[in-house]
Design an enzyme around this catalytic site. Structure first.
Site: not given
Ligand code: 13P
Length: 123
Positions: A60, A90, A12, A96, A8, A36, A87, A55, A80
């Site tokens: 995800d 997801d 990063k 899960r 998240h 990302t 999302h 994500g 995080d």
């Molecule tokens: O949101 C994410 C995982 O839930 C990560 O996505 P990104 O790597 O595209 O930021």
């Protein structure tokens, strides 16, 4: 091994430092990442990473599909826990599926270090 790397936004930087530190380990494996996260890893480590969508845009779920196809051996997902994610369903679904398929999952650096130490000792 096929390894998924996901972080998240507030995690990063941690993922970049983690993949830099363990570059010698990661370069021996097939890496998959959400959009990302994957791009940042590529930019900072020059590791080869297969990127799926970001994500929040379904990445995800794509990683989840790889898990359910039994194509993933390890998932490192620096979540995080202090920020609401649009999302979230997801995220929960991915976690899960790791439990459904008994895939080792690290959601924080403590567990990630532990799992990498174990995986390295078996090489
Ligand atoms: O949101 C994410 C995982 O839930 C990560 O996505 P990104 O790597 O595209 O930021």
């Amino acid at each position: 091994m096929n390894i998924a790397l996901i972080a998240h936004d507030k995690k990063k930087e941690l993922m970049i430092e983690f993949t830099k530190k363990h570059r010698d380990f990661f370069c021996k494996h097939q890496l998959f990442a959400t959009g990302t996260t994957g791009q940042l890893i590529i930019d900072h480590t020059q590791l080869q990473v297969h990127r799926v969508k970001s994500g929040p845009l379904g990445g995800d779920q794509q990683i989840g599909a790889l898990i359910s196809d039994e194509k993933m051996d390890l998932v490192i997902f620096f979540r995080d826990p202090l920020t609401a994610q649009p999302h979230e369903p997801d995220v929960s679904a991915l976690i899960r599926l790791c439990d459904v398929y008994n895939i080792p999952l690290a959601t924080n650096i403590g567990t990630a270090n532990y799992l990498l130490g174990y995986a390295s000792s078996r090489e």
